[in-house]
Design a protein around this motif. Structure first.
Motif, short mmCIF file in Angstrom:
data_model
loop_
_atom_site.label_atom_id
_atom_site.label_comp_id
_atom_site.label_asym_id
_atom_site.label_seq_id
_atom_site.Cartn_x
_atom_site.Cartn_y
_atom_site.Cartn_z
N PHE A 360 -9.54 12.71 69.36
CA PHE A 360 -10.73 11.94 69.01
C PHE A 360 -10.27 10.57 68.52
CE2 PHE A 360 -14.28 10.61 66.30
CZ PHE A 360 -15.38 10.94 67.08
N ASP A 361 -10.14 9.63 69.43
CA ASP A 361 -9.67 8.28 69.10
C ASP A 361 -10.85 7.32 69.14
OD1 ASP A 361 -7.15 9.35 69.01
OD2 ASP A 361 -6.52 8.59 70.96
N SER A 362 -11.28 6.85 67.97
CA SER A 362 -12.43 5.94 67.89
C SER A 362 -12.00 4.51 68.16
CB SER A 362 -13.07 6.01 66.51
OG SER A 362 -13.63 7.28 66.29
N GLY A 367 -17.29 -6.38 65.59
CA GLY A 367 -18.61 -5.95 66.01
C GLY A 367 -18.73 -4.51 66.45
N VAL A 368 -17.72 -3.68 66.20
CA VAL A 368 -17.74 -2.29 66.67
C VAL A 368 -17.87 -1.34 65.47
CG1 VAL A 368 -16.49 -0.46 67.88
CG2 VAL A 368 -16.36 -2.82 68.70
N ARG A 369 -18.80 -0.42 65.57
CA ARG A 369 -19.03 0.59 64.53
C ARG A 369 -19.18 1.95 65.21
NH1 ARG A 369 -24.52 0.47 60.73
NH2 ARG A 369 -24.76 2.75 60.45
N VAL A 370 -18.54 2.96 64.68
CA VAL A 370 -18.66 4.32 65.22
C VAL A 370 -19.15 5.22 64.10
CG1 VAL A 370 -17.49 6.29 66.26
CG2 VAL A 370 -16.83 3.96 66.91
N ASP A 371 -20.32 5.82 64.29
CA ASP A 371 -20.87 6.79 63.33
C ASP A 371 -20.66 8.18 63.91
OD1 ASP A 371 -21.71 4.57 61.97
OD2 ASP A 371 -23.81 5.19 61.80
N SER A 372 -19.96 9.03 63.16
CA SER A 372 -19.70 10.39 63.64
C SER A 372 -19.54 11.33 62.46
CB SER A 372 -18.42 10.41 64.50
OG SER A 372 -18.15 11.74 64.94
N GLY A 373 -19.80 12.58 62.71
CA GLY A 373 -19.57 13.60 61.70
C GLY A 373 -18.31 14.38 61.96
N ALA A 403 -20.13 -6.87 76.50
CA ALA A 403 -18.69 -7.02 76.76
C ALA A 403 -17.89 -6.21 75.75
CB ALA A 403 -18.29 -8.49 76.72
N ARG A 404 -18.28 -6.29 74.49
CA ARG A 404 -17.61 -5.51 73.46
C ARG A 404 -17.85 -4.02 73.66
NH1 ARG A 404 -18.85 -9.23 68.03
NH2 ARG A 404 -17.08 -10.66 68.35
N ALA A 405 -19.03 -3.66 74.15
CA ALA A 405 -19.35 -2.26 74.41
C ALA A 405 -18.44 -1.69 75.49
CB ALA A 405 -20.81 -2.12 74.83
N GLU A 406 -18.25 -2.45 76.55
CA GLU A 406 -17.38 -1.97 77.63
C GLU A 406 -15.96 -1.71 77.12
OE1 GLU A 406 -16.17 -3.11 82.23
OE2 GLU A 406 -17.13 -4.60 80.95
N GLN A 407 -15.46 -2.63 76.30
CA GLN A 407 -14.12 -2.45 75.75
C GLN A 407 -14.08 -1.25 74.80
OE1 GLN A 407 -11.29 -4.13 76.49
NE2 GLN A 407 -10.22 -2.69 75.16
N ALA A 408 -15.08 -1.13 73.94
CA ALA A 408 -15.10 -0.04 72.97
C ALA A 408 -15.20 1.32 73.65
CB ALA A 408 -16.27 -0.23 72.00
N LEU A 409 -16.07 1.43 74.65
CA LEU A 409 -16.23 2.70 75.35
C LEU A 409 -14.96 3.06 76.12
CD1 LEU A 409 -19.89 2.28 76.63
CD2 LEU A 409 -19.11 3.95 74.95
N THR A 410 -14.30 2.06 76.68
CA THR A 410 -13.05 2.31 77.40
C THR A 410 -11.99 2.85 76.45
OG1 THR A 410 -13.57 0.56 78.99
CG2 THR A 410 -11.27 1.26 78.83
N GLU A 411 -11.95 2.32 75.22
CA GLU A 411 -10.97 2.77 74.23
C GLU A 411 -11.30 4.14 73.64
OE1 GLU A 411 -10.42 0.00 71.06
OE2 GLU A 411 -10.07 -1.70 72.39
N THR A 413 -11.60 7.72 73.23
CA THR A 413 -10.99 8.84 73.93
C THR A 413 -11.30 10.14 73.21
OG1 THR A 413 -9.17 7.41 74.64
CG2 THR A 413 -8.82 9.80 74.80
N VAL A 414 -11.94 11.04 73.95
CA VAL A 414 -12.26 12.36 73.42
C VAL A 414 -11.71 13.39 74.40
CG1 VAL A 414 -14.08 13.99 72.79
CG2 VAL A 414 -14.34 11.56 72.27
N GLU A 415 -10.96 14.35 73.90
CA GLU A 415 -10.45 15.44 74.73
C GLU A 415 -10.83 16.77 74.09
OE1 GLU A 415 -6.28 14.90 75.26
OE2 GLU A 415 -6.50 13.01 76.36
N GLY A 416 -11.08 17.75 74.94
CA GLY A 416 -11.47 19.07 74.48
C GLY A 416 -12.89 19.42 74.84
N VAL A 417 -13.74 18.40 74.97
CA VAL A 417 -15.11 18.59 75.44
C VAL A 417 -15.42 17.48 76.45
CG1 VAL A 417 -15.85 19.63 73.25
CG2 VAL A 417 -16.15 17.17 73.62
N VAL A 418 -16.36 17.75 77.33
CA VAL A 418 -16.85 16.74 78.26
C VAL A 418 -17.90 15.91 77.54
CG1 VAL A 418 -17.95 16.31 80.49
CG2 VAL A 418 -16.43 18.27 80.21
#
Length: 451
Positions: A360-362, A367-373, A403-411, A413-418
């Motif tokens: 789980f690599d955020s 301008g990037v924020r990740v909210d997760s539990g 543009a920032r969204a594309e970079q953030a989503l590319t970075e 990385t989640v493994e273990g679930v689709v």
């Protein structure tokens, strides 16, 4: 002089919204108490809270939906307030009422307001009283015969909607009179199963519309303000996939009319706390559809473009404080987009994908924020919704945000679930989405039609 007693809030929820409320509580100098089911015993929000209480086994109905267990946890942990988050008990008037009867403060509107705005037919009447345009429709219809009579006035195509509904459930599209009887029976059965109330009403089906919602907050001193609007038109089966603030391409005059209407409606019911007034926009016309009497999943994009902590504002209002801002203080700055990263497989009709988050690599950066539990090693369990994280990006304008969204989503990385990450990358590359102003039918037409 002795210090004021510490306020202590029970967070009656789980996942990213539990983490969000805990952080806001600490920002305000409050203590926060988490609750958890057996499945969530080692969860991130339990670790972050000042205290935690088990409220039951893994199934939601025996834990997060168990009002007695939640109230016992609040009393046992010495809480003064209860924050419902969203989902679960957040729009149950019975829960708000029982919190108050237990001598605690509910972080949100009164049970009476939740009840009146949760009844979609009653909410329509309230909107009309406040001078807010509503979609042409009927009152409550008891059966197919009443629906046929009402349909003659409403016209086709129309929607059959659950009066006590929400979340896209209990809704059927009817295009001809021949479809009406079966649709009424199906919608009534679904509404009864989902909400314990089979009451229905009819509404004209406005196609090719945008779904625009306005964030409002009211306090106990009679003040109501708006924090501008969000565009929630990218939907699948009436479930939101991503949201934007402000709505791209919305004319300034129309924005003023919509936000003013939302404030009028909230003031009409004496609204206290954070809420969202939702509209359909067709050309330059707009129509009220419902009010959500809670914080929304997509509230972070509003926070980003208005530089406001909406959850902290909820807590201050619940403590009896006036709003920290006036309407003139609230201005728009740039653009923000939120992407819901769910543990679902878009290639398999969005089938849930529970499991362990092996990796789980955020993303981060300007301008990037990740909210997760969740963190790496956490479990996405099958008992609850499949939200893994919300990737929220902000830019000086929509182009920079995307543009920032594309970079953030590319970075990310989640493994273990689709997950739905790659779907979002495809959406922001779509020319129609990039142009702005897509309608609520766009995603499903895109998914089934030629591209």
């Amino acid at each position: 002089m002795s210090a004021a007693p510490t306020r202590r809030v029970l967070v009656a929820n789980r996942g990213e919204i539990a983490v969000r409320v805990i952080r806001a509580a600490h920002t305000c100098g409050w203590e926060a108490v988490a609750v958890h089911s057996d499945a969530d015993a080692d969860s991130r929000w339990v670790v972050l809270a000042d205290d935690a209480r088990r409220i039951g086994p893994s199934p939601a109905r025996r834990s997060y939906l168990d009002i007695d267990a939640v109230l016992e946890a609040a009393r046992d942990s010495g809480c003064t307030h209860v924050h419902p988050g969203y989902g679960f008990l957040a729009e149950r008037p019975e829960f708000a009422r029982r919190v108050t009867e237990a001598g605690l403060t509910y972080v949100g509107p009164s049970a009476e307001v939740i009840e009146s705005m949760g009844d979609k037919a009653a909410a329509r009447r309230t909107a009309e009283q406040a001078g807010v345009p509503v979609v042409p429709g009927s009152g409550v219809v008891a059966d197919a015969a009443a629906a046929r009579a009402a349909a003659a006035d409403v016209g086709f195509p129309l929607l059959i909607k659950a009066a006590a509904g929400g979340g896209g459930r209990g809704i059927r599209v009817v295009r001809t009179d021949d479809e009406l009887d079966d649709a009424v029976a199906t919608a009534q059965a679904e509404a009864s199963a989902s909400f314990g109330d089979g009451s229905l009403y009819l509404e004209r089906c406005i196609e090719n519309a945008r779904h625009i919602e306005v964030q409002v907050v009211g306090d106990t001193h009679g003040n109501v303000v708006h924090f501008f609007e969000r565009d929630c038109s990218v939907q699948r089966r009436r479930q939101k996939l991503l949201e934007e603030a402000p709505a791209p391409g919305l004319a300034a005059t129309l924005r003023d009319e919509i936000t003013s209407a939302a404030v009028r409606l909230a003031a009409e019911v004496g609204y206290q706390g954070a809420g969202t007034v939702e509209f359909l926009v067709e050309g330059q016309a707009f129509y009220f559809i419902e009010m959500n009497t809670r914080i929304q999943v997509e509230h972070p994009i509003t926070e980003m473009v208005t530089n406001t902590d909406l959850v902290a504002e909820q807590l201050r209002v619940a403590a009896g404080e006036p709003l920290s801002v006036t309407q003139d203080d609230i201005t728009l700055s740039g653009a923000a987009v939120e992407f819901r990263i769910n543990a679902e497989d878009p290639e398999q009709d969005f089938f849930p994908s529970p499991g362990e988050l092996v990796r789980f690599d955020s993303p981060n950066g300007p301008g990037v924020r990740v909210d997760s539990g969740f963190v790496a090693g956490g479990q996405i369990v099958p008992y609850y919704d499949s939200l893994v994280a919300k990737v929220v990006v902000h830019g000086r304008d929509r182009d920079e945000a995307l543009a920032r969204a594309e970079q953030a989503l590319t970075e990310f990385t989640v493994e273990g679930v689709v997950t739905t990450r790659d779907l979002h990358l495809s959406l922001i590359a779509d020319e129609a989405f990039r142009a702005g102003g897509v309608t609520t039918t766009w995603f499903e037409e895109r998914s089934t039609g030629p591209r």
